[in-house]
Design a protein around this motif. Structure first.
Motif, PDB file in Angstrom:
ATOM      1  N   TRP A 289       0.864  -1.176   0.000  1.00 30.93           N
ATOM      2  CA  TRP A 289       0.000   0.000   0.000  1.00 30.93           C
ATOM      3  C   TRP A 289       0.899   1.224   0.000  1.00 30.93           C
ATOM      4  O   TRP A 289       1.848   1.322   0.792  1.00 30.93           O
ATOM      5  N   ASP A 316      -1.946  -1.267  -3.687  1.00 36.78           N
ATOM      6  CA  ASP A 316      -3.121  -0.455  -3.378  1.00 36.78           C
ATOM      7  C   ASP A 316      -2.700   0.994  -3.179  1.00 36.78           C
ATOM      8  O   ASP A 316      -1.597   1.266  -2.703  1.00 36.78           O
ATOM      9  N   GLU A 354      -8.131   3.290  -4.856  1.00 37.90           N
ATOM     10  CA  GLU A 354      -9.185   3.645  -3.911  1.00 37.90           C
ATOM     11  C   GLU A 354     -10.207   4.579  -4.553  1.00 37.90           C
ATOM     12  O   GLU A 354      -9.862   5.471  -5.328  1.00 37.90           O
ATOM     13  N   GLU A 356     -11.965   6.754  -2.872  1.00 37.93           N
ATOM     14  CA  GLU A 356     -11.913   8.026  -2.173  1.00 37.93           C
ATOM     15  C   GLU A 356     -11.068   9.027  -2.952  1.00 37.93           C
ATOM     16  O   GLU A 356      -9.953   8.746  -3.373  1.00 37.93           O
ATOM     17  N   ASP A 390     -12.883   0.165  -2.314  1.00 38.31           N
ATOM     18  CA  ASP A 390     -13.343   1.142  -1.337  1.00 38.31           C
ATOM     19  C   ASP A 390     -12.182   1.541  -0.437  1.00 38.31           C
ATOM     20  O   ASP A 390     -11.287   0.740  -0.162  1.00 38.31           O
ATOM     21  N   SER A 391     -12.201   2.778   0.032  1.00 36.17           N
ATOM     22  CA  SER A 391     -11.113   3.243   0.901  1.00 36.17           C
ATOM     23  C   SER A 391     -11.046   2.440   2.195  1.00 36.17           C
ATOM     24  O   SER A 391      -9.997   2.373   2.837  1.00 36.17           O
ATOM     25  N   ARG A 394      -8.368  -0.360   3.328  1.00 37.39           N
ATOM     26  CA  ARG A 394      -7.125  -0.154   4.077  1.00 37.39           C
ATOM     27  C   ARG A 394      -7.178  -0.845   5.438  1.00 37.39           C
ATOM     28  O   ARG A 394      -6.155  -1.141   6.031  1.00 37.39           O
TER      29      ARG A 394
END
Length: 398
Positions: A289, A316, A354, A356, A390-391, A394
């Protein structure tokens, strides 16, 4: 016509995650009841957030009326309410344990679960704005709860443990709870708070042979990741490792101490993408990430040595347009093209962006097309995959 029990078992195995259907099947006939119950009660959640009231008390009442259910429970999840900012000082003073009903009934429930193999103690929801507060504090628990939990933690049947949002005196006290758990293979620690950073003694044995280790000590002044790099704690069997830390030194130390095959790392920038991450010849998958998705992807190929067993790369992040410009200007796709011929096992490169922060202009579809154009070497081989996530994904890192 009566069905063979093997066929009934196979049918219920295929719907093992469909709780409403399993409950309906358990009422069809006695032939279905035991197999359905095996799946229904395999995992139990004890949470004060339950819509039916305090689920610990309800579960104890169920065990009392139907004791044959207790041996079916393999996975126990204990959830504690997340704290509000005003509760942070109370946690530091050690005044927060379980909710009252849980404290009273948990010591009665745990001894009944003789086949328990997995236990999780987690805060819900996690509170990122409280850096040192936790939902559960070992010192604040009553003695009966601590004794019952300690018996589970040292059980020769215990295979997996997950802590999130938990306060305890020291790494030594935490690790000592599991020092006799000979079957323990999976450990996950996130948002831990230690009041005294006392290390594990050099000569004291620690029996677990972990195969999976997940640690999130991000934001901690003294990373507790380092307490696992210890001669008495064997990490050579760890094949799955997940690390979220600000300490590059201890991250690399623990990677080198393992025979990791599947690695998950959170990076704060491309400079943290160092050769030490890819030191293991056994590495088969890497999941990162980062805020610099494409730039880090290029660095993965630059840093990865030829002949590795790497099969899959997943990254990600938010994904941004400026990265595309940087990728084109630096011509990093040429480096990727060169390395691909020396990574024969690599089959899939997945970039997960993501949701977002995206808008009508910066859409996922537009970004997907641009990335495909910037990475022709991966496109030609059919190795590039892109997914919108989707955020909240995480939270997988905890």
């Amino acid at each position: 016509m009566s069905l063979p029990q093997e066929l009934v078992d196979a049918i219920l195995d295929n719907i093992s995650d469909d709780l409403p259907t399993l409950k309906a099947c358990s009422l069809v006939a006695s032939l279905f009841t035991h197999s359905a119950r095996t799946h229904i009660y395999r995992k139990i959640e004890i949470s004060p957030l339950s819509s039916s009231g305090n689920s610990c008390r309800k579960f104890y009442e169920l065990l009392s009326s139907s004791p044959d259910i207790a041996p079916l429970v393999k996975n126990l999840l204990i959830v504690s309410n997340g704290l509000f900012p005003t509760d942070a000082e109370e946690c530091r003073r050690g005044k927060l344990g379980f909710e009252p009903d849980t404290s009273r009934t948990l010591p009665l429930v745990l001894p009944c679960l003789v086949n328990l193999t997995r236990i999780s103690l987690v805060e819900h929801p996690p509170n990122p704005w409280i850096k040192t507060a936790c939902s559960m504090n070992w010192r604040a628990m009553n003695e009966d709860s601590k004794s019952a939990l300690a018996a589970v933690f040292s059980s020769p049947r215990l295979e997996a443990v997950h802590f999130r949002g938990f306060a305890i005196e020291s790494p030594r006290q935490l690790l000592s709870l599991f020092s006799e758990a000979v079957a323990l293979k999976e450990m996950s620690l996130s948002r831990m708070y230690f009041t005294s950073p006392e290390p594990w003694p050099k000569l004291q044995p620690w029996l677990p042979q972990l195969q999976s280790l997940r640690i999130n000590d991000s934001g901690r002044r003294v990373p507790y990741l380092r307490y696992f790099v210890h001669p008495q704690i064997c990490l050579s069997q760890v094949s799955t490792l997940s690390v979220n830390t600000h300490s590059i030194q201890w991250r690399n130390e623990i990677i080198q101490a393992t025979g990791v095959e599947h690695l998950q790392v959170m990076l704060r920038g491309p400079t943290e993408c160092t050769p030490d991450i890819f030191c293991g010849m056994k590495l088969r998958s890497i999941h990162l990430w980062t805020d610099c998705t494409l730039y880090v992807l290029a660095h993965v190929f630059i840093m990865c040595q030829p002949g590795r067993a790497l099969e899959r790369i997943t990254i990600d992040g938010p994904g941004t347009d400026w990265e595309l410009s940087l990728l084109r200007l630096s011509n990093l796709d040429v480096s990727i093209e060169t390395k691909l011929d020396h990574l024969p096992a690599l089959k899939r490169v997945e970039l997960r962006r993501e949701k977002e922060g995206t808008d009508a202009v910066d859409t996922f579809a537009k970004w997907e097309v641009a990335v495909q154009a910037a990475l022709p070497s991966l496109m030609r081989r059919g190795m590039l995959f892109m997914t919108e996530i989707d955020s909240a994904a995480r939270h997988e890192w905890e």
